[in-house]
Design an enzyme around this catalytic site. Sequence first.
Site: not given
Length: 219
Positions: A60, A86-88
């Site tokens: 996400a 968590v997509k960074i």
Amino acid sequence: MKFFIDTANLDEIREAYDLGVLDGVTTNPSLMAKEGISGDSNVMAHYKAICDIVDDNVSAEVIATDFEGMVREGKELAKIDDKIVVKIPMIKEGIKAIKYFHSEGIRTNCTLVFSAGQAILAAKAGASFLSPFIGRLDDISFDGLDLIEQIAHIYQNYDFETQILAASLRHTMHLVKCAEIGADVVTCPLKVITGLLNHPLTDKGLAQFLADHAKVNKG
């Protein structure tokens, strides 16, 4: 090798899951918009709906590009479900955020990676997954598969725990080559995964078997 599907479409996710080979899902704001999902509460609810289908690994993506914003958004995303990754983005503030999330036990996927140097930074910061975009490199006449091979070699040299998640796959040979050169994960549209089923000799052989069966059972 793990198979992730790159979509926000729930029907496609269910179909891939029912196939029995799905290990996760990657999404982004563009894919959400394609499904008509807008507004923070609706996006959060949609992520939860995806988590309810699959067993693990739902990437996400944060929207913020500053450290504080990424940390704030990432914490909210991580609260949705334990399956959230968590997509960074691969930027300076993103590396700081990846380091922070690693210290907090929150998994991350470092996205928009296009070089081995970027891959080293992400691994050093503690990214759970690294997403090199091989199709987009191919689009500008660089061989994206060469990058996957280079990163795999570097990670093996130093026993980095970050998993290579080959992204932006365009066809089945991308997937097969990624498996051959050592990618840990691939993420792609459903049609790339189901394309692995196809071979003309399989179709021909099955047609012959069925024709022979019909002959011996005629009447």
